[in-house]
Design an enzyme around this catalytic site. Sequence first.
Site, short mmCIF file in Angstrom:
data_model
loop_
_atom_site.label_atom_id
_atom_site.label_comp_id
_atom_site.label_asym_id
_atom_site.label_seq_id
_atom_site.Cartn_x
_atom_site.Cartn_y
_atom_site.Cartn_z
N ASP A 1 32.84 37.16 36.71
CA ASP A 1 34.28 36.89 36.77
C ASP A 1 34.87 37.11 38.17
O ASP A 1 36.06 37.43 38.30
CB ASP A 1 35.07 37.78 35.77
CG ASP A 1 34.53 37.65 34.36
OD1 ASP A 1 34.14 36.54 33.99
OD2 ASP A 1 34.49 38.68 33.66
N LYS B 1 33.86 32.78 41.02
CA LYS B 1 32.83 31.90 41.61
C LYS B 1 33.17 30.43 41.39
O LYS B 1 32.91 29.60 42.25
CB LYS B 1 31.45 32.18 40.99
CG LYS B 1 30.90 33.55 41.31
CD LYS B 1 29.56 33.78 40.65
CE LYS B 1 29.59 33.84 39.13
NZ LYS B 1 30.35 34.96 38.57
N GLY B 2 33.77 30.13 40.22
CA GLY B 2 34.08 28.73 39.88
C GLY B 2 34.90 28.07 40.96
O GLY B 2 34.59 26.99 41.43
N GLY C 1 31.87 31.89 32.23
CA GLY C 1 33.18 31.25 32.12
C GLY C 1 33.69 31.00 33.52
O GLY C 1 34.12 31.92 34.19
N HIS C 2 33.59 29.76 33.96
CA HIS C 2 34.01 29.45 35.33
C HIS C 2 35.30 28.63 35.27
O HIS C 2 35.33 27.56 34.67
CB HIS C 2 32.90 28.69 36.07
CG HIS C 2 31.68 29.54 36.29
ND1 HIS C 2 30.50 29.06 36.77
CD2 HIS C 2 31.48 30.86 36.09
CE1 HIS C 2 29.62 30.05 36.85
NE2 HIS C 2 30.20 31.15 36.43
N THR D 1 28.66 38.66 24.72
CA THR D 1 29.60 37.58 24.43
C THR D 1 29.32 36.98 23.05
O THR D 1 30.05 36.09 22.62
CB THR D 1 29.49 36.48 25.50
OG1 THR D 1 28.14 35.99 25.50
CG2 THR D 1 29.84 36.99 26.88
N GLN E 1 27.38 34.90 35.91
CA GLN E 1 27.47 36.36 35.78
C GLN E 1 27.51 36.97 37.19
O GLN E 1 28.07 36.36 38.09
CB GLN E 1 26.32 36.94 34.94
CG GLN E 1 26.44 36.63 33.47
CD GLN E 1 25.97 35.22 33.10
OE1 GLN E 1 24.89 34.81 33.48
NE2 GLN E 1 26.78 34.50 32.38
N PRO F 1 40.36 41.66 26.95
CA PRO F 1 40.95 42.19 28.19
C PRO F 1 39.84 42.80 29.05
O PRO F 1 38.95 43.47 28.52
CB PRO F 1 41.91 43.27 27.72
CG PRO F 1 41.62 43.50 26.29
CD PRO F 1 40.83 42.35 25.76
P1 IMP Z 1 25.53 38.56 27.08
O1 IMP Z 1 25.26 37.88 28.38
O2 IMP Z 1 26.40 37.76 26.15
O3 IMP Z 1 24.28 39.06 26.42
O4 IMP Z 1 26.40 39.88 27.39
C1 IMP Z 1 25.88 41.00 28.09
C2 IMP Z 1 26.94 41.60 29.01
O5 IMP Z 1 27.23 40.70 30.06
C3 IMP Z 1 28.27 41.87 28.32
O6 IMP Z 1 28.87 43.03 28.89
C4 IMP Z 1 29.12 40.66 28.66
O7 IMP Z 1 30.50 40.92 28.62
C5 IMP Z 1 28.64 40.40 30.08
N1 IMP Z 1 28.78 39.01 30.51
C6 IMP Z 1 27.97 37.96 30.20
N2 IMP Z 1 28.38 36.85 30.82
C7 IMP Z 1 29.45 37.19 31.55
C8 IMP Z 1 30.30 36.47 32.46
O8 IMP Z 1 30.13 35.28 32.74
N3 IMP Z 1 31.31 37.20 33.03
C9 IMP Z 1 31.49 38.51 32.79
N4 IMP Z 1 30.72 39.23 31.96
C10 IMP Z 1 29.71 38.57 31.35
#
Ligand code: IMP
Length: 431
Positions: free
Chosen positions: A13, A16-17, A40-41, A130, A225, A309
């Site tokens: 977050d 980067k997008g 989420g970009h 997520t 990520q 949040p």
């Molecule tokens: P997962 O990738 O859904 O397995 O989540 C593992 C951890 O990575 C959790 O704390 C998510 O909130 C975090 N996470 C996964 N993708 C993102 C992202 O794109 N932005 C921020 N946090 C992420």
Amino acid sequence: MPLDIVIGTQWGDEGKGRIVDLLAAQADIVARFNGGDNAGHTVTVGNHTFKLHLIPSGIIHPHTVGVLGNGMVINPSSFLSEVEMLQNAGVQVGPDRLRISFAAHLITPAHRAMDLAQETARGSGNLGTTGRGIGPAYTGKVSRNGLRIEDMLNPVTFMKKVQAHVEEVNQILVGLYHTEPLDPRAVAREYTNCAHHIIPYISDTGLLLHQALQNGQRVLAEGAQGTLLDIDHGTYPYVTSSSAVAPAVYTGLGIGITPVDRVVGVTKAFQTRVGSGPFPTEVFGKTAERLRGTGKNPWDEFGTTTGRPRRVGWLDGVLLRYALRVNGVTELMMTKMDVLSGLTTLRLSVGYKAGDEAYQELPLGPANLSPFEPVYEELPGWEEDVTAVRRWTDLPPQARAYVRRIEDYCGVPVRRVSVGPERDQVVDVHN
Ligand code: IMP
């Protein structure tokens, strides 16, 4: 060699997008190499805000080709809805502009069910995933049990493989987690239908990228990520299941070691995290509300994928310096400077302490941060709204001093700062 990499230096977050969107203006191909629709970009163009999860954000530039590399895990329905969303917004996307690696892995409803069952079983120690099935899909890949995109090419064997996969996961869902089983035939039917739509996009993207690089085309690798969520180098086990650092570009795209022009590290002007895990510089109360926003604006600190949040805090210089090291970052882009306007004093962590010991570097990486307390440096804030500023010299002196201190502390130049979500709300940093 015309390869550039954009990488998150925090817990995702970072913005980067929008940085990819900026750099994609000069790129021929924009390629994702890790993760899936957990990302989420967000890119804002005029009054349209695009929220992309799977498709590289550079695709919004009509001249680019988007690649979904072998290092990714792909939910085919998310992919197809994203294509539709882009088309409805007037962005022409189709198999001519989008290629999926034959070796990327598929995410299925069984992976998502496992993700949720595992999180529930973790109870209060959950990871805050997520819920997109990312962990179970990568687990399947590494245990050599996964479904690959290329499996879709043979509808008969594909249907059998999906069915067998769901039957196997059902045993765990029911036997171990005591949850409802999925209907293997229904999932197999749904995925076989999806396959018809996905097949035109399948290609050997490693070869495509290799040839493009050989021909001098510019490739931009778009990280998802961030470093602190990387499976090896992040705050394990509070991480995602993929490699989110710059060296993963090579394995995640299937290209050999190729010299890179720029490794652009993206950091926010402060720190955020969504989900569980350590966060030494986290703040609460009024300052937190100020940094997070109310959720009214699309750029407030609420998850793009889950709407949760985000936790917020002061910029952690120790973790930033660590991230720059493990990625080999050559330049920084700092986002959301405008959010700091109105804070009287800013804090920047420039070390850690544990008891009487002081640390400049993490002794054993970031997995176990609980013994450490940040050592802060205080810097004066500024009152002015900076969202209309476009020239470095027009930024308040305190804002420039903040950027200079970060450069000094990290030893990497900050090339640009963003002062709002719009494409043009960017200031080039002068040297
Ligand atoms: P997962 O990738 O859904 O397995 O989540 C593992 C951890 O990575 C959790 O704390 C998510 O909130 C975090 N996470 C996964 N993708 C993102 C992202 O794109 N932005 C921020 N946090 C992420």
